[in-house]
Design a protein around this motif. Structure first.
Motif, short mmCIF file in Angstrom:
data_model
loop_
_atom_site.label_atom_id
_atom_site.label_comp_id
_atom_site.label_asym_id
_atom_site.label_seq_id
_atom_site.Cartn_x
_atom_site.Cartn_y
_atom_site.Cartn_z
N PRO A 165 4.10 -6.95 71.02
CA PRO A 165 3.33 -5.80 71.10
C PRO A 165 2.04 -7.13 71.67
O PRO A 165 2.34 -8.28 71.46
CB PRO A 165 2.83 -4.88 69.93
CG PRO A 165 3.63 -6.12 69.05
CD PRO A 165 4.88 -6.45 70.17
N VAL A 166 1.00 -5.90 72.09
CA VAL A 166 -0.27 -6.93 72.48
C VAL A 166 -1.09 -6.77 71.50
O VAL A 166 -1.18 -6.99 70.54
CB VAL A 166 -1.51 -6.04 73.29
CG1 VAL A 166 -2.48 -6.90 73.92
CG2 VAL A 166 -0.36 -6.45 75.29
N GLY A 171 -1.57 -11.68 73.75
CA GLY A 171 -1.78 -11.06 74.60
C GLY A 171 -2.91 -11.66 75.64
O GLY A 171 -3.86 -11.30 76.69
N ARG A 226 -3.67 -5.55 80.75
CA ARG A 226 -2.74 -5.86 78.87
C ARG A 226 -2.45 -4.69 78.36
O ARG A 226 -1.66 -3.88 78.05
CB ARG A 226 -3.56 -6.74 78.91
CG ARG A 226 -3.38 -7.35 77.45
CD ARG A 226 -3.44 -8.66 76.90
NE ARG A 226 -5.65 -8.17 76.15
CZ ARG A 226 -6.18 -8.52 75.58
NH1 ARG A 226 -5.88 -10.31 75.38
NH2 ARG A 226 -6.73 -8.16 75.22
N ASP A 228 0.82 -2.50 77.03
CA ASP A 228 1.22 -2.32 75.68
C ASP A 228 1.62 -0.70 76.06
O ASP A 228 2.90 -1.05 74.91
CB ASP A 228 -0.40 -2.64 74.75
CG ASP A 228 -0.15 -2.26 73.44
OD1 ASP A 228 1.47 -3.41 73.16
OD2 ASP A 228 -0.60 -1.99 72.71
N HIS A 267 5.28 -1.17 76.23
CA HIS A 267 5.78 -1.38 75.08
C HIS A 267 6.47 -0.82 74.46
O HIS A 267 7.28 -0.55 73.87
CB HIS A 267 5.16 -2.69 75.46
CG HIS A 267 5.83 -3.70 73.39
ND1 HIS A 267 5.42 -3.19 72.65
CD2 HIS A 267 7.06 -4.65 74.06
CE1 HIS A 267 6.72 -3.99 71.50
NE2 HIS A 267 7.23 -4.26 72.77
N GLU A 268 5.12 0.26 73.81
CA GLU A 268 5.26 1.36 73.42
C GLU A 268 6.59 2.34 73.56
O GLU A 268 7.37 2.77 72.54
CB GLU A 268 4.07 1.60 73.14
CG GLU A 268 3.26 0.67 71.58
CD GLU A 268 2.09 1.60 71.74
OE1 GLU A 268 1.74 2.84 71.72
OE2 GLU A 268 0.92 1.14 70.93
#
Length: 131
Positions: free
Chosen positions: A54-55, A62, A106, A110, A113-114
């Motif tokens: 995760p970011v 990040g 970014r 994220d 990614h979720e």
């Protein structure tokens, strides 16, 4: 074709696109061979994105670099946001400066990614799957 260099991507390039614009791309390698199916490419894409984590601003998840693709899109604000991990980038199409484009990319990465939701996948032989 890249209008500045004339280079073209290899025809056997595999890729996958996530719902919020993050993309995975790969040439054949030890992990993904030319016989890989679209499901194999999807699995590799999810693993690569999961590997970034995760970011976390200021953390390894990040980091980003923002490059405007003005050579390919001279009249449109198209950005390629890289994350220091080969094969994963987010495309942002907005009229922004490089910092804001990077932060936007970014944030989109994220979200991808979720959800891990893929919208299109192509294997090395050109076979595709959508949705």
């Amino acid at each position: 074709m890249n209008p500045e260099t004339g280079s073209v991507p290899p025809p056997e390039m595999a890729w996958a696109v996530f719902a919020h614009g993050t993309a995975f791309f790969s040439a054949p390698d030890d992990r993904l061979g030319v016989s890989a199916g679209v499901d194999d490419v999807a699995e590799a894409a999810r693993a690569a994105l999961a590997g970034l984590g995760p970011v976390v601003p200021g953390g390894p998840g990040g980091d980003f670099s923002a490059d405007r693709l003005s050579g390919w899109f001279p009249d449109e604000p198209v950005w390629f946001i890289g994350f220091g991990a080969g094969g994963i980038a987010t495309v942002v199409v907005e009229d922004l400066d490089d910092l804001r484009a990077g932060l936007t990319g970014r944030a989109l990465r994220d979200r991808d990614h979720e959800s891990m939701r893929l919208v299109a996948v192509r294997n090395f032989r050109g076979e595709r799957a959508e949705g």
